[in-house]
Design an enzyme around this catalytic site. Structure first.
Site, PDB file in Angstrom:
ATOM      1  N   HIS A  59     -11.416 -19.044 -33.971  1.00 16.79           N
ATOM      2  CA  HIS A  59     -10.070 -18.447 -33.977  1.00 16.79           C
ATOM      3  C   HIS A  59     -10.013 -17.466 -35.143  1.00 16.79           C
ATOM      4  O   HIS A  59      -9.467 -17.768 -36.207  1.00 16.79           O
ATOM      5  CB  HIS A  59      -9.003 -19.531 -34.125  1.00 16.79           C
ATOM      6  N   LYS A  84      -6.536 -16.700 -36.629  1.00 17.12           N
ATOM      7  CA  LYS A  84      -5.836 -17.731 -37.398  1.00 17.12           C
ATOM      8  C   LYS A  84      -6.438 -17.955 -38.779  1.00 17.12           C
ATOM      9  O   LYS A  84      -5.784 -18.507 -39.668  1.00 17.12           O
ATOM     10  CB  LYS A  84      -5.895 -19.070 -36.649  1.00 17.12           C
ATOM     11  N   HIS A 140      -8.743 -24.551 -23.651  1.00 17.26           N
ATOM     12  CA  HIS A 140      -8.584 -25.638 -24.612  1.00 17.26           C
ATOM     13  C   HIS A 140      -8.095 -26.847 -23.808  1.00 17.26           C
ATOM     14  O   HIS A 140      -7.054 -26.773 -23.150  1.00 17.26           O
ATOM     15  CB  HIS A 140      -7.535 -25.291 -25.661  1.00 17.26           C
ATOM     16  N   GLU A 183      -6.851 -31.937 -26.105  1.00 19.77           N
ATOM     17  CA  GLU A 183      -7.143 -32.113 -27.530  1.00 19.77           C
ATOM     18  C   GLU A 183      -6.217 -33.177 -28.099  1.00 19.77           C
ATOM     19  O   GLU A 183      -5.297 -32.912 -28.866  1.00 19.77           O
ATOM     20  CB  GLU A 183      -6.991 -30.782 -28.278  1.00 19.77           C
ATOM     21  N   ASP A 225     -14.799 -23.433 -34.528  1.00 22.94           N
ATOM     22  CA  ASP A 225     -13.362 -23.515 -34.317  1.00 22.94           C
ATOM     23  C   ASP A 225     -12.624 -22.839 -35.475  1.00 22.94           C
ATOM     24  O   ASP A 225     -12.839 -21.668 -35.733  1.00 22.94           O
ATOM     25  CB  ASP A 225     -12.935 -24.971 -34.128  1.00 22.94           C
ATOM     26  N   ASN A 226     -11.804 -23.553 -36.206  1.00 24.86           N
ATOM     27  CA  ASN A 226     -10.935 -22.950 -37.212  1.00 24.86           C
ATOM     28  C   ASN A 226     -11.547 -23.023 -38.607  1.00 24.86           C
ATOM     29  O   ASN A 226     -12.358 -23.895 -38.892  1.00 24.86           O
ATOM     30  CB  ASN A 226      -9.581 -23.660 -37.225  1.00 24.86           C
TER      31      ASN A 226
END
Length: 437
Positions: A79, A82, A228, A231, A328-329
């Site tokens: 991401h 983000k 996604h 989750e 991911d993040n």
């Protein structure tokens, strides 16, 4: 000694060790960790030949002494829009709900074109320094953000084209795809940039209708899909099987990637088998995000977490379903830590998911498997005809590789060593004052 920051046009990386699953061909008997001893002939920035170690060659040699070499790494789920907002948008309690609230508020208050551009470029420079050659990023495509982030991504993709191959996926909720005012601008952005159509799926009354609309659009426009999925620790979250059922019923011909799929690990064996049976007959691949989901899942104040938050990669792989792990993040409300370093992610995934004893072909999950799934057939392997985009480590075995952070790695791009110093967090200080978050 050859200076790899300014190498000659022709040289040999001599006596390297590499996972046999990443070196097409037969180069002797792999050792107990699956490594083979090879010499890599580099010519004008490309891999010209690969030989068994010790093959005579008159070219200048870089003697690696049995040290580990990997191909450039491929990150299938990030991401970039983000990332690196933690100082201004901290998750108040480390929970998934806290991450959603914090990220949504930060997006509304702060995600201008300039803000997204600078943070995205910062993340790309981190990944580049660590040895990543391709990234797929999800982009929040909700309300006004669609018109902001997609042009920024298109610009970044052009600017980084010779360093990191970039793909983008639209990110909205499955409920929002039924809203024309939300769905059509997002679909236009995806189609105009040749990107991937995506959504977040969960158990909602709108799930079936939303999936049909997403698949309709993908079939009409020839788009791949990326979701996604589930989750959550809730075992009743079963949208993964719904996706597979729709794909099978429609005989969907595009690629489908699904990320997270956490709830599958909380279901009984019969339900797991039904879901995996359905998936095994589709073009679905799975990416687990172990570091992010370890951070978020099963977090209750004052209580030790009871499970790991990862999906069933061993069982999926045994059924022929392509599996991967990804970053991911990074330093945002969904994961307070991380630096888009796939070496770190692979190391932690090995520990969290028991990807060892034997190691087998698990090194594929950050190299050749995501490269294949993302359509980058020239990446992910050490083979003649490919660019010499390689990572050289001091480690002489996978055990040594996994035991330390490998922060002293050498990253070659086109056969030339790059500066592996990540960007300084201070570069973003002026963006970190919170506004209404």
């Amino acid at each position: 000694m050859i200076d790899l920051s300014a190498p000659p046009a022709f040289f040999v990386l001599a006596d390297a060790r590499a996972p046999s699953c990443l070196v097409p061909g037969i180069y002797g008997q792999p050792d107990r960790e699956g490594l083979v001893a090879i010499d890599i002939v580099v010519t004008h920035g490309g891999i010209a030949e690969v030989h068994p170690a010790g093959t005579p060659d008159p070219m200048p040699r870089v003697e690696l002494g049995g040290r580990l070499v990997l191909p450039g790494l491929v990150d299938a789920h990030t991401h970039l829009d983000k990332g690196f907002i933690w100082p201004r948008a901290r998750n108040p309690d480390g929970t998934f709900a806290g991450a959603l609230r914090t990220s949504d508020a930060d997006r509304e208050a702060n995600w201008t074109s300039e803000d997204v551009r600078r943070r995205m470029d910062f993340g790309l420079r981190c990944a580049y320094a660590h040895g990543t050659v391709a990234i797929r990023t999800h982009l929040d495509s909700i309300g006004k953000q669609t018109a902001i982030s997609w042009p920024v991504f298109a610009q970044a993709r052009a600017q980084w084209a010779d360093r990191i191959a970039l793909q983008a996926v639209s990110l909205t909720t499955i409920d929002h795809v039924l809203d024309d005012a939300e769905f059509q601008p997002m679909l236009d952005a995806v189609a105009s940039t040749g990107s991937i159509l995506g959504a977040v799926t969960y158990m909602t009354p709108s799930l079936d209708a939303g999936l049909e609309r997403v698949f309709d659009a993908a079939e009409r426009l020839g788009l791949d899909l990326d979701f996604h999925v589930d989750e959550t620790a809730d075992p009743t979250a079963r949208s993964l099987r719904r996706i597979a059922e729709v794909a099978n019923r429609r005989r969907f011909e595009g690629r489908i990637m699904v990320g997270h799929c956490c709830s599958l690990a909380r279901q009984d064996e019969a339900e797991i088998d039904r879901t995996l049976d359905e998936m095994a007959t589709t073009r679905i691949s799975v990416v687990s995000l172990p570091m992010c989901n370890m951070y978020l899942q099963d977090r209750v104040p004052g209580r030790t977490p009871r499970w790991r938050g990862v999906t069933l990669l061993h069982e999926m792989k045994a059924r022929g379903i392509p599996v991967m792990v990804a970053n991911d993040n990074a330093r945002d409300a969904f994961h307070a830590y991380g630096d888009l370093d796939l070496v770190e992610t692979y190391r932690e995934a090995t520990r969290i998911l028991h990807l060892d004893h034997p190691v087998g072909d698990w090194p594929r999950i950050v190299t050749s498997t995501p490269a294949d799934v993302m359509g980058y057939n020239s990446l992910g392997l050490i083979a003649p005809g490919r660019r010499a985009d390689l990572l050289l480590f001091r480690a002489r075995s996978l055990n040594e590789f996994l035991a330390r952070p490998q922060s002293d790695r050498i990253v070659l791009r086109g056969g030339r060593a790059i500066d592996t110093t990540p960007p300084d967090y201070a570069e973003l200080d002026d963006l970190m004052e919170p506004r209404n978050v």
